[in-house]
Design an enzyme around this catalytic site. Sequence first.
Site, PDB file in Angstrom:
ATOM      1  CB  CYS A 214      -0.958   0.089   1.176  1.00 14.15           C
ATOM      2  SG  CYS A 214      -2.078  -1.294   1.280  1.00 14.15           S
TER       3      CYS A 214
ATOM      4  NE  ARG B 241       4.596   1.099   0.041  1.00 16.36           N
ATOM      5  CZ  ARG B 241       5.576   1.001   0.912  1.00 16.36           C
ATOM      6  NH1 ARG B 241       6.726   1.553   0.648  1.00 16.36           N
ATOM      7  NH2 ARG B 241       5.416   0.381   2.054  1.00 16.36           N
TER       8      ARG B 241
ATOM      9  CD1 TRP C 289      -0.610  -6.293  -3.484  1.00 11.85           C
ATOM     10  CD2 TRP C 289      -0.838  -6.991  -1.364  1.00 11.85           C
ATOM     11  NE1 TRP C 289      -0.343  -7.647  -3.448  1.00 11.85           N
ATOM     12  CE2 TRP C 289      -0.479  -8.100  -2.168  1.00 11.85           C
ATOM     13  CE3 TRP C 289      -1.043  -7.200  -0.002  1.00 11.85           C
ATOM     14  CZ2 TRP C 289      -0.308  -9.378  -1.651  1.00 11.85           C
ATOM     15  CZ3 TRP C 289      -0.880  -8.477   0.516  1.00 11.85           C
ATOM     16  CH2 TRP C 289      -0.509  -9.550  -0.306  1.00 11.85           C
TER      17      TRP C 289
ATOM     18  CG  ASN D  21       1.399   0.044   4.365  1.00 11.65           C
ATOM     19  OD1 ASN D  21       1.067  -1.105   4.150  1.00 11.65           O
ATOM     20  ND2 ASN D  21       2.664   0.456   4.291  1.00 11.65           N
ATOM     21  N   GLY D  22      -0.757  -1.714   6.372  1.00 18.39           N
ATOM     22  CA  GLY D  22      -0.453  -2.636   7.473  1.00 18.39           C
ATOM     23  C   GLY D  22      -1.642  -3.536   7.743  1.00 18.39           C
TER      24      GLY D  22
ATOM     25  CD  GLU E 152      16.292 -13.154  -8.813  1.00 14.02           C
ATOM     26  OE1 GLU E 152      15.747 -13.699  -7.854  1.00 14.02           O
ATOM     27  OE2 GLU E 152      15.883 -12.080  -9.290  1.00 14.02           O
TER      28      GLU E 152
ATOM     29  CE  LYS F 215      13.091 -11.217 -10.896  1.00 13.94           C
ATOM     30  NZ  LYS F 215      13.658 -10.674  -9.719  1.00 13.94           N
TER      31      LYS F 215
ATOM     32  CD  GLU G  19       8.759 -10.875  -9.411  1.00 15.48           C
ATOM     33  OE1 GLU G  19       9.910 -11.160  -9.810  1.00 15.48           O
ATOM     34  OE2 GLU G  19       8.562 -10.147  -8.431  1.00 15.48           O
TER      35      GLU G  19
ATOM     36  CG  HIS H 261      17.245 -38.182  -7.082  1.00 13.19           C
ATOM     37  ND1 HIS H 261      17.656 -39.466  -6.816  1.00 13.19           N
ATOM     38  CD2 HIS H 261      18.386 -37.469  -7.286  1.00 13.19           C
ATOM     39  CE1 HIS H 261      18.981 -39.534  -6.830  1.00 13.19           C
ATOM     40  NE2 HIS H 261      19.454 -38.317  -7.118  1.00 13.19           N
TER      41      HIS H 261
ATOM     42  CE  LYS I 185      11.008  -2.926  -6.273  1.00 15.99           C
ATOM     43  NZ  LYS I 185      11.668  -3.951  -7.089  1.00 15.99           N
TER      44      LYS I 185
HETATM   45  O1  M6R Z   1      12.555  -5.366  -0.603  1.00 17.76           O
HETATM   46  P1  M6R Z   1      13.098  -6.752  -0.438  1.00 17.76           P
HETATM   47  O2  M6R Z   1      14.368  -6.965  -1.170  1.00 17.76           O
HETATM   48  O3  M6R Z   1      13.201  -7.184   0.992  1.00 17.76           O
HETATM   49  O4  M6R Z   1      12.010  -7.688  -1.109  1.00 17.76           O
HETATM   50  C1  M6R Z   1      12.103  -9.076  -1.030  1.00 17.76           C
HETATM   51  C2  M6R Z   1      11.184  -9.741  -2.035  1.00 17.76           C
HETATM   52  O5  M6R Z   1       9.853  -9.412  -1.784  1.00 17.76           O
HETATM   53  C3  M6R Z   1      11.523  -9.328  -3.467  1.00 17.76           C
HETATM   54  O6  M6R Z   1      12.848  -9.593  -3.772  1.00 17.76           O
HETATM   55  C4  M6R Z   1      10.625 -10.071  -4.471  1.00 17.76           C
HETATM   56  O7  M6R Z   1      10.907 -11.420  -4.458  1.00 17.76           O
HETATM   57  C5  M6R Z   1      10.805  -9.460  -5.859  1.00 17.76           C
HETATM   58  N1  M6R Z   1       9.539  -9.039  -6.364  1.00 17.76           N
HETATM   59  C6  M6R Z   1      11.357 -10.407  -6.846  1.00 17.76           C
HETATM   60  O8  M6R Z   1      11.541  -9.812  -8.095  1.00 17.76           O
END
Ligand code: M6R
Length: 607
Positions: free
Chosen positions: A2, A27, A76, A100-101, A479, A483, A486, A502, A602
Site C-alpha cells: 500500500c 506498492r 494491495w 498500510n499494514g 532467481e 523472474k 513473476e 530423483h 513491490k
Molecule cells: O525489498 P526486499 O528486497 O526485501 O524484497 C524481497 C522480495 O519481496 C523481493 O525480492 C521479491 O521477491 C521481488 N519481487 C522479486 O523480483
Amino acid sequence: MCGIIGYTGKKQASEIMLDALELLEYRGYDSAGIALLDEKEGGTKVAKCAGRVKDLRSLCTQKDVSGTCGIGHTRWATHGGVCDSNAHPHRFGKVTVIHNGIIENYRQLIEKYELDGKLRSQTDSEVAAAVLSRFYQGDPYAAIRKTVLKLKGTFAFAVLFEDIPGKIFAVRNVSPIVAASTEDGAILSSDVAAIVPFTTQYFVVPELHVVCLSRDGIEMYDLSGDRAGIEWMTVDWDISRSDKGGYPFYMEKEIMEQPRVIEETVLPRVKDGKPDFSAEGIGDDMLTQCRRICVIACGTAMHAGLVGKSLIQAMIGIHVDVVMASEFMYNDPVVDGETLVIAISQSGETIDTLEALKFARKCGSPSISIVNVKGASIARASEYVIYTHAGPEIAVASTKAYTTQLAVLYLLTARMAIARGLWDEDKTKRYMAELLRIPRVMEEVLARKEEIHHIADTMLNARDVFMIGRGLDYSILLEGSLKLKEVSYIHSEAYASGELKHGTIALITSETPVIAVVTQEKLKSKELSNIKEVQSRGAKVILLIKGGEVLEQEKIWSRIFRLPVMEDEFMVMPASIVLQLIAYFVSLDKGLDVDKPRNLAKVVTVE
Ligand code: M6R
C-alpha cells in the site's frame, strides 16, 4: 504494501497526489483513492475506486477534488476483496483515514466498540477509523494516542480531521512513513520515491510518534505528548532516475542501468585496491570474529544470499546458512553472538526480514544489513548497514537491486578473506580486477539484447519451463526462474540438475523448454551429462555457457548463448542479465504489464 501520500500546501493537492500515487503504485495496485479537506464548505471529499491510479485519475475528472490538503492511497488488498468500498480512504464521522499494514485485533475492536452494522467496508482499516472517530473529541493528538494503544498489528496511518483545516496527522508502527517540508507546505509518504520530486531533505517518522503536517511546517510528539526532535536525512536519488528514460517499462530501464549502478556501489568502497567498509564503520573484528554467518532475506534478496553463501563458504571456509526470513522464527533458529547475521533487502521494509533481524539481534548476533533505501526500517534495525546504490527500483521484479546486492557480497567476501589473512597480494589483485570488470562485461551482454530476445521467443507459448544447473549455476537459476514466473506467469522451476533424476525428470517432455546454465569448470562435465538426460526426453535446451569453447558432445542445445568469460565465481553477473532479459522479453511479448505483475506488490510489509 500500500502506497501512502499526503500533501498540504498552497497548490491543488489532487494533482500532486495522483502523480505521487503513480510513483507509489508499485506498492499495490488493486485500488486507489484520495481525500481532500473542503476548506470552504467544511467536510471531506473522497474519490476512490477499484483499479489502477489511471482509473482514479479519470474518476477525479468527474468529481470535485479541489483542495490544498489531502491524503491518497494505492492498495494491495489484505482484508476484504478488491472493490470500491474497500478502497481507501475510509471516512468515519469526522475522521478520514488511509492505512498500510494489518490490524490484527480488528474483530475484537468491532465487538468492543459495537461497530457491527456500522461499517461500509470489510477492511480492518475502517475499523481503526471508527475507533479513532469514537475517541476524537476535538483533540487529534489525544484521539490518536488512545487509538494506537488499542491496536494490535502493524500500521502507518495518515488522517484528516474534517474540523481541522490544512492539517494532516500521521502515526506508524513498523510500516514506514517518511515526511518532508516543501517550499509551500509539507508532504508525507510511505516511500522516499514520492518525496524526491519535492526535496532532498526528509525524515523517517519514528514508530509511535504523532506527526502533524501543515503549511507552516511539521510538528512531532511522542505518545506521552512530549515534543520530539526531527532527524533529517538527505536522499541522494536523482529525480530523473525515477522515470522510464525512454524505455517502455521500468524493468528494461533498470536492467540496462546495471553497469552504472554496480560501479556506483563498488567504486566508493575500494581503497588502495582493496574493499573498504570504514565509511560504514564496519571493522575487521566483526568479519574475523564470527564463526558462522546467517543470511536472512526474502525472494530475490534471498537468492543473492545464496550466491553469497557459495562465495563465502568457498573462499573463507566458514559455514553460511541462508534462511527465508518468513520461516526464520518458526524453525527454532540457532543464532548467537558468534553468528554474523546479514539481512538483505532492497526496500529495507520487508516485514519478514525485519522481524527475523530483530529476533537475531535479541539472541546477541552482530548484524549487517544490505539495503537499497536509505533510512529504511531494516537499515535502522541492524548494527551496520551497507547501502547498495541501485537508485530507485520501481519495477516489481527486482533486477538491479539483486546485482548490486551481489556486488556488495563480492566486496564483503574479499574484505573478510583479507582480514582473515587468507589472501596474498596477488590473489587480492586478481579478484579485485575481476570485480571491477563486471560493469564492462555486463555491457557486453546488454549489447546482445536482441539475441536474447530471440531466445525468449522460444518460450512464449510454453506452459512450463525448467531451469537446470549445479552449484552457483543453480543459485542464479533460482532467481532466473522467480523472474520468469513473476513477470510472464509461466510456471517455471529451477532444479539442481543432479536432482532431476530423483523424480522431477518425469515432467520433462518435448513441450518443456529447459534453460541450462554451465559456467563452473569443476561442474561442467556433470552438468553436460544432465543436459543430455533432458535432451533425450525430448526437451529443447537453451544453453547458457561460459565462453566460446567447442563442446565435445554432439549438439545438445536448440539455442545457445555464449556468455562473456570471467573467473568462474563472477559468471553469476553476465548469466543473471541474460535470465533477466529472457523474463522481460517473454512478458513484453505476451503483452503483459511487465512492471506490475498481477497479485504482487513491490514492498511487502505484511507477514
Ligand atoms: O525489498 P526486499 O528486497 O526485501 O524484497 C524481497 C522480495 O519481496 C523481493 O525480492 C521479491 O521477491 C521481488 N519481487 C522479486 O523480483
